[in-house]
Motif scaffolding. Structure first.
Motif, PDB file in Angstrom:
ATOM      1  N   UNK A 123       0.821  -1.214   0.000  1.00  0.00           N
ATOM      2  CA  UNK A 123       0.000   0.000   0.000  1.00  0.00           C
ATOM      3  C   UNK A 123       0.851   1.258   0.000  1.00  0.00           C
ATOM      4  N   UNK A 124       2.189   1.083  -0.077  1.00  0.00           N
ATOM      5  CA  UNK A 124       3.071   2.228  -0.182  1.00  0.00           C
ATOM      6  C   UNK A 124       3.788   2.637   1.090  1.00  0.00           C
ATOM      7  N   UNK A 125       3.588   1.920   2.161  1.00  0.00           N
ATOM      8  CA  UNK A 125       4.261   2.257   3.421  1.00  0.00           C
ATOM      9  C   UNK A 125       5.735   1.850   3.355  1.00  0.00           C
ATOM     10  N   UNK A 126       6.603   2.712   3.865  1.00  0.00           N
ATOM     11  CA  UNK A 126       8.035   2.440   3.896  1.00  0.00           C
ATOM     12  C   UNK A 126       8.497   2.302   5.340  1.00  0.00           C
ATOM     13  N   UNK A 127       9.218   1.235   5.609  1.00  0.00           N
ATOM     14  CA  UNK A 127       9.658   0.931   6.967  1.00  0.00           C
ATOM     15  C   UNK A 127      11.136   1.266   7.133  1.00  0.00           C
ATOM     16  N   UNK A 128      11.485   1.766   8.297  1.00  0.00           N
ATOM     17  CA  UNK A 128      12.852   2.190   8.574  1.00  0.00           C
ATOM     18  C   UNK A 128      13.609   1.249   9.496  1.00  0.00           C
ATOM     19  N   UNK A 129      12.884   0.536  10.344  1.00  0.00           N
ATOM     20  CA  UNK A 129      13.542  -0.315  11.337  1.00  0.00           C
ATOM     21  C   UNK A 129      13.327  -1.786  11.006  1.00  0.00           C
ATOM     22  N   UNK A 130      13.938  -2.650  11.813  1.00  0.00           N
ATOM     23  CA  UNK A 130      13.723  -4.095  11.671  1.00  0.00           C
ATOM     24  C   UNK A 130      12.929  -4.656  12.849  1.00  0.00           C
ATOM     25  N   UNK A 131      12.151  -3.805  13.509  1.00  0.00           N
ATOM     26  CA  UNK A 131      11.358  -4.230  14.667  1.00  0.00           C
ATOM     27  C   UNK A 131       9.964  -4.679  14.251  1.00  0.00           C
ATOM     28  N   UNK A 132       9.342  -5.444  15.118  1.00  0.00           N
ATOM     29  CA  UNK A 132       7.936  -5.781  14.917  1.00  0.00           C
ATOM     30  C   UNK A 132       7.042  -4.604  15.272  1.00  0.00           C
ATOM     31  N   UNK A 133       7.523  -3.717  16.133  1.00  0.00           N
ATOM     32  CA  UNK A 133       6.689  -2.631  16.660  1.00  0.00           C
ATOM     33  C   UNK A 133       6.353  -1.577  15.613  1.00  0.00           C
TER      34      UNK A 133
END
Length: 607
Positions: free
Chosen positions: A115-125
């Protein structure tokens, strides 16, 4: 484990958040961060390491009267600044902190990325921030209620959105969350200690509940948008109880508080007229207690060692079959719940995940489960069928000390109660009662040997391994001594029954591996002395804990720690205290952080 604090009010939010996080340090953590909002922007600051690292990075004049903070104990993703909390959505407008584990985070992340979301970390949170953001339409509370049912696992979540000033939303499922009510200010935290300097009025969230706060008040509801009326409770701890009070650290303070904490556990619970114990919170009639045919005590860690002592007592004095079980194993082994069986669960915090889930599984099968806990208002006391508070007062150091002896005191009281209903005579009951009354003074005497224990610790603190050996009711105390040493000094240590030494452990004996023997003046003393001689014959150093005046044991030992004489069943208290001091002084000699040992957390709220 992870610590959470949220604040909205009239003060500088960064000061409240940093102080709250400092008070939550004892829970164990490896990074920390805060997010403070002011106007139409949020300032996010997070750092690997201790809170002092974070504090150095926070501008002195950081504006903003609402914000959230977090101490992280890593479960998913390495320890670094990026994986520290809080986490934000793509626009940087929504910020969250989380305690727990999101089991379906991989699937949720994959969907959100499409949906276009970009993640920065490798956490589940981080997935929580993006999931809530995907539902956000100018109503944060509504977005949280839409997102929460999609999260599988455990969570305590606190979040805020820059478009909704001075509004914070919290949600709970399996991880503790408590709301604090101040004057024109409100708090959300994982632990009451974070807010005790500002309020004593709190509301505990239950699983499935949502709290929305602003400076004027709070609203409690559930994911189905039903309003919930909650009871406001008062914290009865004093602020000085969570301060060091002149001691070098919390662990030292808590070890030396044991004469008082043991007395509090016993106070008002001994009936001299009937020579029995009195425990008002069991919620069981005398007839129901009399019909109990077997008991199981479920716990983990230090509490499990207390459970083993309790099982020995109940079988030997009350003549009731009793089995101690590890919480982590009970839940997954499809436990058998028998008729006329009573179950106890023991947890200092009342939030230990394994113990809480074991309790729920036993209750689902129809078991009556009583809790033995320290923290008033925690989840286990609220959900159990009854129970007893140990009244230790706040225990801040990660390694449990005073809670252990207070747990023992409650188990002794319950044993006295059950034994007097069965086979124990008035005279024998009074003897046990009087020995319980004498315990605080005897514990104080045991503490008076601290200087000699420190000298012994200085002699042995450089060893790489150590054995702890006891018999009978003192065998679990040997296990507890070994646990304390490895927890805070990082010296490998194992606790065994002294009778088992020839079945394997004797292979470890050499001149560099000391053996700590518990040698009270009881019916097994001669057997333990025989084991001591076997170790000495093989060149192993022997440290003994013996009764004052026991020259035979002293002659065999390389070093001896003397304890006062008492009833043979009371020695677990007097043996535990010197072992705590021995571990403490070893750790101090090695320069360890005794309050916050590496990789450990005070309250284990995830599996």
């Amino acid at each position: 484990m992870c610590g959470i604090v949220g604040y909205c009010g009239m003060r500088m939010a960064k000061d409240i958040l940093l102080e709250g996080l400092k008070r939550l340090e004892y829970r164990g953590y490896d990074s920390a961060g805060i997010c403070v909002a002011h106007g139409n922007s949020m300032q996010l600051i997070k750092k690997k390491g201790k809170i002092k690292n974070l504090k150095e990075s926070v501008p002195y004049d950081l504006p903003g009267s609402y914000g959230i903070g977090h101490t992280r104990w890593a479960t998913h993703g390495e320890v670094n600044d990026l994986n520290a909390h809080p986490h934000t959505d793509c626009e940087g407008k929504l910020s969250i902190v989380h305690n727990g584990i999101i089991e379906n985070h991989v699937a949720l992340k994959a969907k959100l990325e499409t949906e276009g979301h970009e993640f920065l970390s490798s956490t589940d949170s981080e997935v929580i921030a993006h999931l809530i953001s995907s539902f956000y339409e100018d109503d944060l509370e509504k977005a949280v209620k839409q997102a929460a049912p999609l999260l599988k696992g455990t969570y305590g979540i606190v979040c805020m959105h820059v478009d909704e000033p001075n509004r914070i939303v919290g949600a709970r499922n399996g991880s503790p969350l408590v709301l604090g009510i101040g004057n024109d200010e409100m708090f959300l935290a994982s632990d009451v200690t974070a807010m005790m300097a500002y309020t004593r009025q709190v509301v505990y969230l239950e699983d499935g509940e949502i709290a929305t706060i602003d400076p004027d008040g709070y609203l409690m509801s559930d994911v189905a948008d039903r309003t919930i009326e909650k009871t406001i409770e008062n914290i009865d701890w004093e602020l000085q109880e969570i301060e060091k009070g002149g001691f070098a650290n919390f662990m030292e303070k808590e070890i030396f508080e044991q004469p008082q904490s043991t007395e509090r556990a016993i106070q008002g619970r001994l009936d001299r007229e009937l020579a029995t114990g009195h425990l008002g919170g069991l919620n069981l009639s005398s007839k129901e207690l009399l019909n109990i045919e077997r008991i199981k005590i479920v716990a983990t860690g230090t509490s499990y060692h207390a459970a083993i002592v309790g099982s020995y007592l109940l079988e030997s004095i009350a003549r009731i079959p009793c089995v101690p079980e590890l919480s982590s194993e009970v839940r997954y082994k499809n436990p058998i719940v028998e008729r006329n069986a009573l179950h106890f669960v023991i947890s200092q915090s009342g939030e230990t995940a394994d113990t809480l889930y074991a309790m729920r599984e036993l209750q689902r099968k129809g078991a009556t489960v009583l809790g033995i806990c320290n923290v008033v208002g925690s989840t286990i006391p609220r959900e159990s069928d009854g129970g007893v508070y140990i009244h230790s007062g706040p225990e801040i150091a990660v390694a449990s000390t005073k809670a252990f002896t207070s747990q023992l005191a409650v188990l002794y009281l319950f044993t006295l109660l059950m034994a007097r209903m069965r086979h124990l005579s008035f005279e024998a009951g009074m003897n046990l009662l009087e020995n319980l009354e004498a315990l605080p003074g005897l514990v104080s005497q045991a503490l008076s040997t601290a200087d000699s224990i420190q000298a012994i610790a200085r002699k042995y603190c450089e060893v790489s391994s150590c054995l702890f050996l006891g018999r009978g009711i003192n065998y679990p105390v040997a296990m507890e001594g070994a646990l304390k040493l490895k927890e805070i000094s990082y010296i490998h240590a194992e606790g065994y029954s002294a009778a088992e030494i020839k079945h394997g452990p004797i292979a470890l004996i050499n001149a560099e591996t000391p053996s700590v023997f518990l040698v009270p003046d009881d019916r097994l003393r001669a057997k333990v002395i025989s084991n001591m001689k076997e170790v000495k014959a093989r060149g192993g150093p022997v440290i003994s804990l013996a009764v004052i005046g026991d020259e035979e044991v002293a002659d065999i030992s390389d070093d001896v720690i003397f304890v006062p004489r008492t009833h043979e069943l009371m020695y677990p208290f007097l043996m535990a205290v010197p072992l705590q001091l021995f571990a403490y002084f070893c750790a101090r000699e090695l320069g360890r952080n005794v309050d916050q040992p590496r990789n450990l957390a005070k309250s284990v709220t995830v599996e």
